[in-house]
Enzyme design. Structure first.
Site, PDB file in Angstrom:
ATOM      1  N   ALA A 196       1.215   4.347  -1.806  1.00 12.52           N
ATOM      2  CA  ALA A 196       0.953   5.781  -1.950  1.00 12.52           C
ATOM      3  C   ALA A 196       0.868   6.452  -0.580  1.00 12.52           C
ATOM      4  O   ALA A 196       0.401   5.832   0.379  1.00 12.52           O
ATOM      5  CB  ALA A 196      -0.347   5.994  -2.719  1.00 12.52           C
ATOM      6  N   CYS A 249       0.882  -1.187   0.000  1.00 10.68           N
ATOM      7  CA  CYS A 249       0.000   0.000   0.000  1.00 10.68           C
ATOM      8  C   CYS A 249       0.904   1.217   0.000  1.00 10.68           C
ATOM      9  O   CYS A 249       1.103   1.850   1.040  1.00 10.68           O
ATOM     10  CB  CYS A 249      -0.929  -0.019   1.207  1.00 10.68           C
ATOM     11  SG  CYS A 249      -1.850  -1.572   1.421  1.00 10.68           S
ATOM     12  N   GLY A 300       4.038   7.489  -1.317  1.00  6.76           N
ATOM     13  CA  GLY A 300       5.346   7.147  -1.855  1.00  6.76           C
ATOM     14  C   GLY A 300       6.545   7.490  -1.010  1.00  6.76           C
ATOM     15  O   GLY A 300       7.673   7.216  -1.418  1.00  6.76           O
ATOM     16  N   SER A 301       6.356   8.064   0.171  1.00  6.03           N
ATOM     17  CA  SER A 301       7.516   8.432   0.986  1.00  6.03           C
ATOM     18  C   SER A 301       8.315   7.210   1.415  1.00  6.03           C
ATOM     19  O   SER A 301       9.551   7.208   1.376  1.00  6.03           O
ATOM     20  CB  SER A 301       7.058   9.216   2.220  1.00  6.03           C
ATOM     21  OG  SER A 301       6.424  10.412   1.841  1.00  6.03           O
ATOM     22  N   LYS A 302       7.628   6.165   1.828  1.00  2.00           N
ATOM     23  CA  LYS A 302       8.335   4.950   2.253  1.00  2.00           C
ATOM     24  C   LYS A 302       8.971   4.247   1.055  1.00  2.00           C
ATOM     25  O   LYS A 302      10.065   3.683   1.169  1.00  2.00           O
ATOM     26  CB  LYS A 302       7.376   4.005   2.989  1.00  2.00           C
ATOM     27  CG  LYS A 302       6.809   4.567   4.283  1.00  2.00           C
ATOM     28  CD  LYS A 302       5.932   3.532   4.967  1.00  2.00           C
ATOM     29  CE  LYS A 302       5.288   4.082   6.224  1.00  2.00           C
ATOM     30  NZ  LYS A 302       4.255   5.110   5.919  1.00  2.00           N
ATOM     31  N   CYS A 350      -0.866   3.691  11.114  1.00  2.00           N
ATOM     32  CA  CYS A 350      -0.779   4.964  11.842  1.00  2.00           C
ATOM     33  C   CYS A 350      -1.990   5.089  12.751  1.00  2.00           C
ATOM     34  O   CYS A 350      -2.609   6.145  12.852  1.00  2.00           O
ATOM     35  CB  CYS A 350      -0.671   6.143  10.882  1.00  2.00           C
ATOM     36  SG  CYS A 350      -1.981   6.237   9.661  1.00  2.00           S
TER      37      CYS A 350
END
Length: 890
Positions: free
Chosen positions: A199, A197, A201-203, A356
């Site tokens: 989006a 999952c 996209g930071s990870k 989160c």
């Protein structure tokens, strides 16, 4: 896609609020900015009577988490106090970037000192500081919220620095706790990684940094990252984020995570010499064919959709809409996604499950259910010794479930009419009680034997179910099939004998999970669990799902092509060799049953029926292919082959030898740089290919497998843009394609023609003035040599010496080069103005030169180069500024 804000579609939440005529709290008209930030609320109220601050209180939220005891009683007030404060900003330096050490040095020696007086939080001693638990001081915590960064004039220079570096890709704006899960994955450059999952996209960007960190110039890591998301619009945001990384080792896909394709195929149909990396043969366990090839992963990041109450500090609107049912509603989906991740994980691999959210129903309950379903095949790792400076709390082994105003401590407490919504896996033991029913008034004191439906459709009684050792039972409730777990006789779960007690306590080592809370490190909240796969998953005794349902038939039709469609340069136009078989995976079959079937049941597939279905699909695909090829060439767009996925551009190997050889000859590309099998396009028409992408060996092998299994992967983006079609107002060039800025670092060590070395003075002038005539260069010898180049794209390399050096150009990791266009009378830069400004600033720091802004350049000509370039601007407007880029939605 349309450009600008007007071309974007409304977000999902915004569309829903529009339909329901609900007020969008984010779109309230803003009051004029106040000179005093501390009085902003009062000024907003006076200037705009309709403005209302976000409520940071929810009694249901407080009652729920007090009862769950996620924090000790004595810490509760501090927990709430921090949770109601704005979230400090944070960012990460791209460790694979060329200037990452310079940026880190600038933060340590410049901004940390210049912003010393800007401390606004009583709990913070420094305005900016590196996160102590992140390796090599590459992640930074700011003592400012996003609003303060925008409003405070003292922070203007720092804010501009952040926006520019983020746009270039040198840093990534990301919530601090969101950086944690990839670190526990323990990724290496040769790993095949799935971000289920992904989006926004930071990870994914963080994972790309890790695999590229130690890569030598001109080489690519052996690893592969597949970033997936279910939402098409979020996939576009993911593409925009990750393209700043310029990686040839990335594939972006668009699938439901719980049904991500397995891409399995019989090994007899593969080129075994080229299949490696993420393509593995499963371990022999007696249930699978030894020659089967499947796309498996060394690492899986399972950052699942959740209620998101850990993001209250940056999304205060959650205070208003939070309720306990949000966590209950996503629990089953989270289990499905996590189990799919485990199934796609290699034996010996590691999966990180994260949310989160602070809710144990979304966290510990999901991890416990994964461990129960996996048996001895999966273990929960104790990673307390890793990242020792990261403050984390152990996971819970005891919690309750809240439903319709009731506190439930065990599944036996769940009313029968609610057992379709509240499932046993939400509770610590994961087990249900035996349903007791009265048979008749005459047998008032006797227990009935409810009949249950087995997976084969036969009716058996409950006693037989126990004798067979099953831990499931099936009942019917209002005509709907309900699967319930039955407590086995040898269960070791601790059950509550008194309804006044707190309830069940899990026997699983859930304390190895991690919960990060806001008041521990002035951050958001996050949950992380690290799972290790010890052996292949055993077949569920109840589901008995046919393994043949996930494989292709042993024999494929002669129409099946073992390679991807190719582009040929024949006179009759392009020819397409398309794979037309579609593998009916178990996940695809379950997709249609999700809404009516409990997730414990898997659908049994008849191999013969599956083969017949595939033959029909294959024949239909062949008919479509023939009809497409018969269409007139004038029907542009309609004749384009879409492949299996409608509306998605096809992925096609580019193998036009004429164009490839012309590129090699014009730029002097060494034969040691592999082109064959590494160039792909998204257009099957050889005469209309605008961009050519380069893919790594691991991506190439994954693409081959994907075509051999009937294009199960829906690919929205892949590879590194290396060549772009070019046109010029000054006449035709000898070459149809120029080298793109993204592909230049990879290709640079292999180029021997159309390349020049330039002094710093002339390099600076090029960046400042954009277009310079040959006679106007400081170094006349350089201008003369540049004039003798062939018309078209060329490469200019910075010579760190004071004068132009005609000797052989030495290329290494510190080499700085830009793409230019050699015209008839001048040399023009093919680098954006933002990139030029950034490069000037980096050089001024590295070489100790005077810092010069492009805006200060006298007579600066900011017009575009003479050449006209086809730029890919489809998703450039998805992120408008530095603040928008930080949105990390789980």
């Amino acid at each position: 896609m349309g450009g600008g804000r007007g071309g974007q579609k409304r977000g999902r939440t915004q569309r829903r609020h529009f339909r329901q005529n609900r007020e969008n709290v984010w779109k309230k008209s803003r009051a004029l900015p106040s000179d005093n930030d501390n009085n902003s609320n009062s000024n907003n109220t006076s200037n705009n009577p309709d403005w209302q601050p976000f409520a940071t209180q929810n009694l249901a939220f407080e009652e729920y988490y007090k009862e769950q005891e996620i924090v000790p009683v004595e810490e509760w007030e501090e927990f709430l106090h921090v949770l109601r404060k704005p979230l400090p900003a944070a960012f990460r330096i791209n460790s694979s970037g060329q200037f990452f050490k310079d940026i880190r040095s600038q933060l340590e020696n410049d901004f940390m000192k210049s912003l010393e007086s800007e401390v606004t939080d009583d709990n913070e001693l420094e305005a900016i500081r590196p996160l102590p638990w992140y390796p090599e001081n590459l992640a930074w915590h700011l003592n400012f919220s996003r609003m303060q960064l925008r409003k405070n004039q003292t922070l203007e220079r720092f804010h501009e620095f952040l926006k520019q570096e983020n746009e270039i890709g040198n840093i990534t704006r990301q919530e601090a706790v969101s950086m944690v899960p990839p670190l526990f994955l323990d990724v290496r450059p040769d790993h095949c990684v799935l971000d289920m999952c992904a989006a926004p996209g930071s990870k994914t960007f963080q994972l790309l940094e890790i695999i590229h960190q130690s890569t030598e110039p001109g080489s690519l890591p052996d690893g592969l990252i597949i970033a997936n998301d279910v939402d098409v619009q979020r996939c576009n945001l993911l593409i925009h984020q990750t393209k700043r990384m310029c990686s040839a080792n990335l594939i972006v896909t668009n699938h439901e995570a719980q049904h991500f394709p397995s891409c399995s195929v019989n090994g007899n149909f593969l080129d075994k010499g080229s299949i490696d990396g993420g393509l593995a043969s499963p371990q022999s366990n007696g249930a699978e064919e030894p020659n089967k090839r499947q796309l498996l992963f060394d690492r899986v990041l399972c950052d699942v959709p959740c209620s998101g109450d850990g993001t209250l500090r940056k999304a205060p609107d959650i205070w208003r809409k939070w309720n306990a049912g949000m966590g209950n509603g996503v629990h089953r989906l989270q289990v499905q996604i996590a189990m799919r991740g485990i199934a796609l994980l290699k034996v010996g691999g590691r999966m990180v499950y994260s949310t989160c959210s602070m809710n144990p129903v979304e966290n510990e309950a999901v991890v416990a259910e994964v461990l129960r379903r996996s048996g001895d095949a999966v273990e929960l790792l104790d990673v307390s010794a890793e990242l020792p400076q990261l403050v984390r709390r152990p996971g819970l082994r005891q919690w309750k479930v809240r439903d319709k105003g009731l506190w439930l401590t065990s599944y036996k407490d769940v009313p029968k009419y609610r057992r379709t919504g509240i499932v046993p896996s939400m509770f610590p033991s994961g087990e249900s009680c035996v349903v007791e029913e009265r048979v008749s008034d005459d047998l008032e004191n006797e227990m009935g034997k409810p009949e249950i439906e087995s997976e084969t459709g036969n009716l058996t009684d409950l006693k037989g179910s126990h004798q067979n050792g099953s831990n499931h039972m099936t009942t019917t409730d209002g005509g709907e099939t309900v699967i319930e777990l039955v407590q086995p006789p040898n269960s070791t779960a601790v059950q509550s004998s008194d309804t006044d007690c707190k309830g069940e306590v899990s026997v699983l080592p859930l304390e190895h999970c991690m919960r990060i809370l806001p008041h521990d490190q002035n951050s958001g909240a996050f949950f992380i669990a690290v799972l290790h796969k010890l052996s292949p998953l055993q077949e569920n005794p109840i589901s008995k799902c046919s393994k043949k349902g996930t494989l292709l038939p042993k024999k494929l039709s002669d129409d099946i092509i073992e390679d991807m469609p190719e582009i040929s340069s024949s006179k009759d136009g392009p020819s397409q060799n398309l794979v037309s078989a579609e593998a009916a995976s178990n996940a695809d079959l379950l997709d249609k049953q999700t809404s009516i079937m409990p997730m414990e049941i898997s659908l049994e597939v008849d191999a013969n029926e599956n083969t017949t279905k595939e033959n029909k699909l294959e024949a239909k695909a062949c008919e479509n292919r023939e009809s497409d090829l018969e269409r007139p060439k004038g029907e542009k767009g309609k004749s384009q082959i879409q492949g299996k996925w409608r509306g998605v551009d096809p992925v096609v190997f580019f193998r036009d030898d004429t164009i490839i050889n012309s590129i090699r000859n014009f730029y002097g590309v060494s034969e040691s740089f592999p082109f064959d099998g590494h160039l792909v396009t998204r257009n099957s028409d050889v005469h209309h290919v605008k961009r050519i992408y380069y893919v790594s060996k691991s991506v190439r092998d994954a693409l081959k497998l994907n075509f051999q299994v009937g294009q199960q992967l829906k690919i929205t983006s892949l590879g590194l843009k290396i060549f772009e079609r070019q046109t010029s107002k000054e006449g035709p060039s000898q070459i149809a394609y120029r080298i793109s800025s993204e592909g230049l670092p990879l290709l640079l060590p292999y180029i021997s023609k159309q390349i020049l070395s330039v002094s710093y003075a002339d390099f600076e002038h090029l960046l400042r003035y954009r277009i310079i005539k040959f006679a106007d260069f400081v170094d006349a010898a350089f201008g003369e040599k540049a004039s003798k180049l062939m018309l078209g794209c060329c490469i200019v390399v910075l010579n760190t010496g004071d004068q132009y050096s005609p000797e052989t150009i030495v290329l290494d990791a510190s080499t700085i080069a830009i793409g230019c266009w050699k015209g008839k009378t001048n040399l023009s830069v093919m680098v954006s103005q933002t990139d030029s400004q950034e490069l000037l600033e980096r050089l001024s720091v590295r070489l100790g030169k005077d810092k010069v802004s492009l805006a200060q350049a006298d007579g600066c000509d900011s017009s575009e180069p003479v050449m006209a370039v086809d730029e890919n601007a489809n998703d450039a407007d998805l992120i408008e500024d530095f603040e928008t880029a930080e949105q990390e939605v789980s």
